[in-house]
Design a protein around this motif. Structure first.
Motif, PDB file in Angstrom:
ATOM      1  N   ALA A  19      -0.941  23.492   5.731  1.00  0.00           N
ATOM      2  CA  ALA A  19      -0.907  22.523   4.519  1.00  0.00           C
ATOM      3  C   ALA A  19      -0.161  21.333   5.255  1.00  0.00           C
ATOM      4  CB  ALA A  19       0.077  23.002   3.581  1.00  0.00           C
ATOM      5  N   ARG A  20       0.916  21.523   5.829  1.00  0.00           N
ATOM      6  CA  ARG A  20       1.537  20.189   6.703  1.00  0.00           C
ATOM      7  C   ARG A  20       0.622  19.729   7.637  1.00  0.00           C
ATOM      8  NH1 ARG A  20       4.577  18.855  11.108  1.00  0.00           N
ATOM      9  NH2 ARG A  20       6.239  17.573  10.452  1.00  0.00           N
ATOM     10  N   LYS A  21      -0.331  20.318   8.270  1.00  0.00           N
ATOM     11  CA  LYS A  21      -1.279  19.511   9.102  1.00  0.00           C
ATOM     12  C   LYS A  21      -2.493  18.666   8.560  1.00  0.00           C
ATOM     13  CE  LYS A  21      -0.864  22.867  13.143  1.00  0.00           C
ATOM     14  NZ  LYS A  21      -1.683  23.775  13.840  1.00  0.00           N
ATOM     15  N   ALA A  22      -2.863  19.164   7.365  1.00  0.00           N
ATOM     16  CA  ALA A  22      -3.555  18.495   6.311  1.00  0.00           C
ATOM     17  C   ALA A  22      -2.735  17.292   5.888  1.00  0.00           C
ATOM     18  CB  ALA A  22      -3.895  19.521   5.104  1.00  0.00           C
ATOM     19  N   ALA A  23      -1.677  17.435   5.505  1.00  0.00           N
ATOM     20  CA  ALA A  23      -0.792  16.157   4.899  1.00  0.00           C
ATOM     21  C   ALA A  23      -0.715  15.220   6.159  1.00  0.00           C
ATOM     22  CB  ALA A  23       0.474  16.672   4.510  1.00  0.00           C
ATOM     23  N   VAL A  24      -0.277  15.637   7.191  1.00  0.00           N
ATOM     24  CA  VAL A  24      -0.544  14.707   8.270  1.00  0.00           C
ATOM     25  C   VAL A  24      -1.503  13.822   8.626  1.00  0.00           C
ATOM     26  CG1 VAL A  24       0.270  14.458  10.736  1.00  0.00           C
ATOM     27  CG2 VAL A  24       1.853  15.701   9.385  1.00  0.00           C
ATOM     28  N   ALA A  25      -2.687  14.683   8.559  1.00  0.00           N
ATOM     29  CA  ALA A  25      -3.862  14.247   8.710  1.00  0.00           C
ATOM     30  C   ALA A  25      -4.377  13.075   7.741  1.00  0.00           C
ATOM     31  CB  ALA A  25      -5.109  15.252   8.511  1.00  0.00           C
ATOM     32  N   ALA A  26      -3.912  13.303   6.389  1.00  0.00           N
ATOM     33  CA  ALA A  26      -4.077  12.248   5.315  1.00  0.00           C
ATOM     34  C   ALA A  26      -3.230  11.066   5.694  1.00  0.00           C
ATOM     35  CB  ALA A  26      -3.746  12.961   3.818  1.00  0.00           C
ATOM     36  N   HIS A  27      -2.188  11.122   6.006  1.00  0.00           N
ATOM     37  CA  HIS A  27      -1.220   9.986   6.263  1.00  0.00           C
ATOM     38  C   HIS A  27      -1.811   9.228   7.623  1.00  0.00           C
ATOM     39  CE1 HIS A  27       1.559  10.606   3.295  1.00  0.00           C
ATOM     40  NE2 HIS A  27       2.044  11.941   3.639  1.00  0.00           N
ATOM     41  N   THR A  28      -2.437  10.054   8.477  1.00  0.00           N
ATOM     42  CA  THR A  28      -3.222   9.187   9.457  1.00  0.00           C
ATOM     43  C   THR A  28      -4.331   8.417   9.107  1.00  0.00           C
ATOM     44  OG1 THR A  28      -2.356  11.098  11.158  1.00  0.00           O
ATOM     45  CG2 THR A  28      -4.275   9.701  11.717  1.00  0.00           C
ATOM     46  N   VAL A  29      -4.980   9.010   8.247  1.00  0.00           N
ATOM     47  CA  VAL A  29      -6.132   8.231   7.648  1.00  0.00           C
ATOM     48  C   VAL A  29      -5.437   6.989   7.060  1.00  0.00           C
ATOM     49  CG1 VAL A  29      -7.836   8.193   5.862  1.00  0.00           C
ATOM     50  CG2 VAL A  29      -7.696  10.195   7.612  1.00  0.00           C
ATOM     51  N   ALA A  30      -4.423   7.246   6.279  1.00  0.00           N
ATOM     52  CA  ALA A  30      -3.913   6.030   5.358  1.00  0.00           C
ATOM     53  C   ALA A  30      -3.324   4.701   6.435  1.00  0.00           C
ATOM     54  CB  ALA A  30      -2.647   6.572   4.438  1.00  0.00           C
ATOM     55  N   ARG A  31      -2.800   5.466   7.459  1.00  0.00           N
ATOM     56  CA  ARG A  31      -1.952   4.269   8.392  1.00  0.00           C
ATOM     57  C   ARG A  31      -3.386   3.493   9.108  1.00  0.00           C
ATOM     58  NH1 ARG A  31       1.483   8.194   9.629  1.00  0.00           N
ATOM     59  NH2 ARG A  31       0.296   9.258  11.222  1.00  0.00           N
ATOM     60  N   GLY A  32      -4.605   4.306   9.378  1.00  0.00           N
ATOM     61  CA  GLY A  32      -5.669   3.765  10.052  1.00  0.00           C
ATOM     62  C   GLY A  32      -6.323   2.639   9.056  1.00  0.00           C
ATOM     63  N   ALA A  33      -6.311   3.371   7.650  1.00  0.00           N
ATOM     64  CA  ALA A  33      -7.013   2.098   6.736  1.00  0.00           C
ATOM     65  C   ALA A  33      -6.128   0.780   6.635  1.00  0.00           C
ATOM     66  CB  ALA A  33      -7.142   3.026   5.527  1.00  0.00           C
ATOM     67  N   ALA A  34      -4.949   1.037   6.453  1.00  0.00           N
ATOM     68  CA  ALA A  34      -3.831  -0.002   6.339  1.00  0.00           C
ATOM     69  C   ALA A  34      -4.012  -1.026   7.365  1.00  0.00           C
ATOM     70  CB  ALA A  34      -2.498   0.490   6.101  1.00  0.00           C
ATOM     71  N   ALA A  35      -4.096  -0.412   8.677  1.00  0.00           N
ATOM     72  CA  ALA A  35      -4.176  -1.410   9.981  1.00  0.00           C
ATOM     73  C   ALA A  35      -5.485  -2.207   9.943  1.00  0.00           C
ATOM     74  CB  ALA A  35      -3.998  -0.401  11.054  1.00  0.00           C
ATOM     75  N   ARG A  36      -6.511  -2.014   9.084  1.00  0.00           N
ATOM     76  CA  ARG A  36      -7.541  -2.566   9.043  1.00  0.00           C
ATOM     77  C   ARG A  36      -7.569  -4.226   8.453  1.00  0.00           C
ATOM     78  NH1 ARG A  36     -10.327   2.189   7.557  1.00  0.00           N
ATOM     79  NH2 ARG A  36     -10.995   3.235   9.406  1.00  0.00           N
ATOM     80  N   GLU A  37      -7.977  -5.244   9.051  1.00  0.00           N
ATOM     81  CA  GLU A  37      -7.813  -6.352   8.575  1.00  0.00           C
ATOM     82  C   GLU A  37      -8.465  -6.448   7.108  1.00  0.00           C
ATOM     83  OE1 GLU A  37      -9.302  -9.897  10.750  1.00  0.00           O
ATOM     84  OE2 GLU A  37      -8.517  -8.963  12.575  1.00  0.00           O
ATOM     85  N   THR A  38      -9.408  -5.735   6.790  1.00  0.00           N
ATOM     86  CA  THR A  38     -10.240  -5.498   5.476  1.00  0.00           C
ATOM     87  C   THR A  38      -9.643  -4.395   4.699  1.00  0.00           C
ATOM     88  OG1 THR A  38     -12.028  -4.427   6.452  1.00  0.00           O
ATOM     89  CG2 THR A  38     -12.009  -6.808   6.273  1.00  0.00           C
ATOM     90  N   ALA A  39      -8.237  -3.906   4.859  1.00  0.00           N
ATOM     91  CA  ALA A  39      -7.888  -2.904   4.242  1.00  0.00           C
ATOM     92  C   ALA A  39      -7.820  -2.991   2.695  1.00  0.00           C
ATOM     93  CB  ALA A  39      -6.217  -2.891   4.524  1.00  0.00           C
ATOM     94  N   ASN A  40      -8.448  -1.790   2.170  1.00  0.00           N
ATOM     95  CA  ASN A  40      -8.668  -1.494   0.968  1.00  0.00           C
ATOM     96  C   ASN A  40      -7.270  -0.814   0.222  1.00  0.00           C
ATOM     97  OD1 ASN A  40      -9.270  -0.749  -1.695  1.00  0.00           O
ATOM     98  ND2 ASN A  40     -11.113  -0.407  -1.179  1.00  0.00           N
ATOM     99  N   PRO A  41      -6.510  -1.640  -0.362  1.00  0.00           N
ATOM    100  CA  PRO A  41      -5.179  -1.012  -0.830  1.00  0.00           C
ATOM    101  C   PRO A  41      -5.249   0.229  -1.761  1.00  0.00           C
ATOM    102  CG  PRO A  41      -5.484  -3.176  -1.820  1.00  0.00           C
ATOM    103  CD  PRO A  41      -6.685  -3.254  -0.987  1.00  0.00           C
ATOM    104  N   VAL A  42      -6.426   0.254  -2.518  1.00  0.00           N
ATOM    105  CA  VAL A  42      -6.623   1.332  -3.343  1.00  0.00           C
ATOM    106  C   VAL A  42      -6.741   2.573  -2.479  1.00  0.00           C
ATOM    107  CG1 VAL A  42      -8.066   2.464  -4.899  1.00  0.00           C
ATOM    108  CG2 VAL A  42      -7.310   0.236  -5.318  1.00  0.00           C
ATOM    109  N   ALA A  43      -7.733   2.538  -1.184  1.00  0.00           N
ATOM    110  CA  ALA A  43      -7.923   3.555  -0.363  1.00  0.00           C
ATOM    111  C   ALA A  43      -6.863   3.940   0.354  1.00  0.00           C
ATOM    112  CB  ALA A  43      -9.176   3.208   0.591  1.00  0.00           C
ATOM    113  N   VAL A  44      -6.104   3.066   0.683  1.00  0.00           N
ATOM    114  CA  VAL A  44      -4.678   3.351   1.350  1.00  0.00           C
ATOM    115  C   VAL A  44      -4.065   4.282   0.524  1.00  0.00           C
ATOM    116  CG1 VAL A  44      -2.717   2.568   2.434  1.00  0.00           C
ATOM    117  CG2 VAL A  44      -4.879   1.311   3.005  1.00  0.00           C
ATOM    118  N   ALA A  45      -3.609   3.928  -1.042  1.00  0.00           N
ATOM    119  CA  ALA A  45      -2.937   4.462  -1.632  1.00  0.00           C
ATOM    120  C   ALA A  45      -3.391   5.895  -2.193  1.00  0.00           C
ATOM    121  CB  ALA A  45      -2.561   3.908  -3.155  1.00  0.00           C
TER     122      ALA A  45
END
Length: 71
Positions: A19-45
């Motif tokens: 479960a912890r590994k899955a949580a870390v993976a989701a947060h990694t996705v969020a960081r990657g999405a937030a780093a994009r210039e065209t970041a979608n704040p809903v997708a990040v949230a």
């Protein structure tokens, strides 16, 4: 990946480590999405909310952050 782990956790079929590994993976996705210039704040949230929801397996306080991102 996160949804099946969350379901497995609730029925006692996943370990805290899985479960912890899955949580870390989701947060990694969020960081990657937030780093994009065209970041979608809903997708990040959503990715952060999922990460915190799954992370409740190792720390119940994460459930509070899950709700915060969902709002």
């Amino acid at each position: 990946m996160q949804q099946p782990i969350a379901r497995a956790w609730t029925s006692g079929q996943a370990t805290m480590t899985e479960a912890r590994k899955a949580a870390v993976a989701a947060h990694t996705v969020a960081r990657g999405a937030a780093a994009r210039e065209t970041a979608n704040p809903v997708a990040v949230a959503v990715a952060r909310a999922v990460g915190h929801a799954v992370a409740t397996a190792h720390l119940a306080d994460h459930s509070l952050s899950s709700v915060r991102y969902a709002l």
